[in-house]
Design an enzyme around this catalytic site. Sequence first.
Site, PDB file in Angstrom:
ATOM      1  N   ASP A 228     -14.500   7.772  32.181  1.00  0.00           N
ATOM      2  CA  ASP A 228     -15.565   8.572  32.634  1.00  0.00           C
ATOM      3  C   ASP A 228     -17.060   9.003  32.295  1.00  0.00           C
ATOM      4  O   ASP A 228     -17.655   8.968  30.924  1.00  0.00           O
ATOM      5  CB  ASP A 228     -14.976   9.947  32.282  1.00  0.00           C
ATOM      6  CG  ASP A 228     -15.456  11.191  32.735  1.00  0.00           C
ATOM      7  OD1 ASP A 228     -16.264  11.417  33.271  1.00  0.00           O
ATOM      8  OD2 ASP A 228     -14.998  11.807  32.939  1.00  0.00           O
TER       9      ASP A 228
ATOM     10  N   SER B  79     -13.605  19.980  34.505  1.00  0.00           N
ATOM     11  CA  SER B  79     -14.820  19.733  34.872  1.00  0.00           C
ATOM     12  C   SER B  79     -15.969  21.103  34.156  1.00  0.00           C
ATOM     13  O   SER B  79     -15.628  21.584  32.454  1.00  0.00           O
ATOM     14  CB  SER B  79     -14.782  19.350  36.142  1.00  0.00           C
ATOM     15  OG  SER B  79     -16.320  19.155  36.510  1.00  0.00           O
TER      16      SER B  79
ATOM     17  N   HIS C 206     -13.073  10.786  35.538  1.00  0.00           N
ATOM     18  CA  HIS C 206     -13.544  12.044  35.884  1.00  0.00           C
ATOM     19  C   HIS C 206     -12.265  12.930  37.115  1.00  0.00           C
ATOM     20  O   HIS C 206     -11.387  13.672  36.388  1.00  0.00           O
ATOM     21  CB  HIS C 206     -14.643  12.062  36.906  1.00  0.00           C
ATOM     22  CG  HIS C 206     -14.994  13.746  36.016  1.00  0.00           C
ATOM     23  ND1 HIS C 206     -15.073  13.978  34.496  1.00  0.00           N
ATOM     24  CD2 HIS C 206     -15.324  15.061  37.740  1.00  0.00           C
ATOM     25  CE1 HIS C 206     -15.777  15.140  34.939  1.00  0.00           C
ATOM     26  NE2 HIS C 206     -15.487  16.224  36.324  1.00  0.00           N
TER      27      HIS C 206
END
Length: 404
Positions: free
Chosen positions: A346, A175, A379
């Site tokens: 995601d 991320s 995620h």
Amino acid sequence: MKMAPMPAMTLCVVVVLAFVPSQARGSLGVKNLNDGFCATFITPHGYKCEEHQVTTKDGYILSLQRIPQGRTNVGNGGAKRPPVIVQHGVMVGGMSWVLGPPSESLPMNLADSGFDVWISNARGTVYSQKHISLNSADPAYWDWTWDDMVANDVPALFDYVYTKTHQKIHYVGHSLGTLVALVSFSERNSVVMDRIKSAALLSPIAYLNHMTTQLVNVAARSFIGEMTAVSGRPEFDPNGISVLNNVKSLCVTHQINCDDMLTAIAGENCCMNSSVVDRFLDHIQPTATKNLIHLSQCVRFGTLSKFNYQLPELNLKNYGSLFPPSYDLTKIPVDLPIFMSYGGTDALSDVIDVQKLLEIMRNHDADKLSVQFIKNYAHADYVMGYNAKEIVYDHVIAFFNKHQ
């Protein structure tokens, strides 16, 4: 009813709150802080662990934990172990990688596979709240964004690990950890580029304007009055009751179903044990409000640029131009080995946005870019998935071994 602007509600605030089931909110906190990271998360599993500190050019003192070998100390025939820096995302810390059993932990899998592992804790997280002259209670301590991480933290980490190991370094980011890496590569920071061997980017974040989550989009795009927010609330503490109340108001006002926040924000994670999620609740981390503002600008403006002060005179003072400079990812060296993995469900690192990134990197050397697409991953699966070892981590390790 029209809701007043909520300057604290940005992209990454909601990302973190995604992990908090409604019945658990209000009881958050970090435990065992005085015991140290190694003693709390690593050595109980039978691994050696060393505590290190890295000081950046702007005075921030970052906590860095080293796992110098696996539990069995096998994997490369006694040769020097290749170093790997592992960088977490926003509003979490290095502990996010090690909340589950060792078999499901990326750092521990790397150590067991013959690597010298260095777990980074970003500035502002509870293990990295020291500074050479500022206290975390000082508003000035929180005057930073991921721009400053790119300029100061990433090179400091690479320089420190290189000085200790005298080897070029592999890097793993998730991320926000991918964003600061991509921008560092595009800026061609000499400290980083002279010391990096390869990079693995999980749930890569560069462009954010195609997110499929309604809640994050509403939060980020309603974010106004930036400078008032920065001066009035420099530290963003996700444990604050006002944050939880604001999220609730946002859901009600915009008629968003927030009963399952994890799915509503990050996408439908396929492969997470509830016990690991429960541990996560105790370890949500603070960050700078200004950092969240910067991330929300990426969503609202659809650009990848330095922090926008909104007032032309402030941009002119800081950048010499009316608008902040853009980052140019086409400048990433085409011969840098990069492994990239993204998920089909995601909602944050959306498929369209990742494909835009891949299009920008279309001229990358074919034998130096490896792309993995996992249809049912979202995620959080990349960090806490019970099958992440087989699905993702084994591929990361194979990529690193290929590019030794």
